[in-house]
Design an enzyme around this catalytic site. Structure first.
Site, short mmCIF file in Angstrom:
data_model
loop_
_atom_site.label_atom_id
_atom_site.label_comp_id
_atom_site.label_asym_id
_atom_site.label_seq_id
_atom_site.Cartn_x
_atom_site.Cartn_y
_atom_site.Cartn_z
N CYS A 62 71.28 0.18 -5.09
CA CYS A 62 72.24 0.21 -4.31
C CYS A 62 70.90 0.99 -2.84
CB CYS A 62 72.70 1.47 -4.22
SG CYS A 62 72.63 2.92 -5.18
N ARG A 63 71.61 2.06 -2.72
CA ARG A 63 70.51 2.73 -0.91
C ARG A 63 69.60 3.45 -2.29
NH1 ARG A 63 69.99 7.57 1.85
NH2 ARG A 63 69.04 6.76 4.07
#
Length: 109
Positions: A62-63
């Protein structure tokens, strides 16, 4: 409350041919992602679980690593082999790994 440990791997240990599952939302994906990644946003994950590649382990990103850790925890509970990519796409970029924009344009951050 006890939280089981989540299998995690450093960005340097992600093989070039790894199956990468990106669980960020569409706008994050559009801004830049790993070229061969499979995109299933966390918000749609359970509904789209049938779209998961059969490859194991799945490297989930994800980020920064929070949402992907939750997805890895879920996958492991379902009997799948999955690992969280520590630092997420921010670490991916910082390591100089290739990223493509929504238009398919390759760039190195």
């Amino acid at each position: 409350m006890f939280q089981p440990s989540v299998p995690t791997v450093d960005i340097s240990a992600v093989p070039a041919d790894a199956v990468l599952l990106d669980v960020r939302e569409q706008d994050e994906w559009d801004a830049g992602h790993a070229q061969a990644a499979v995109h299933i946003p966390m918000s749609q994950f359970v509904a789209r679980i049938g779209e998961l590649p059969e490859a194991e382990p799945l490297f989930v990103v994800c980020r920064v690593g929070g949402r992907s850790a939750q997805v890895v925890q879920y996958l492991v509970a379902q009997g799948r082999s999955a690992v969280n990519v520590d630092g997420g796409m921010l670490a991916w970029e910082a390591a100089g790994r290739e990223i493509v924009s929504d238009g398919g344009q390759a760039f190195i951050a």
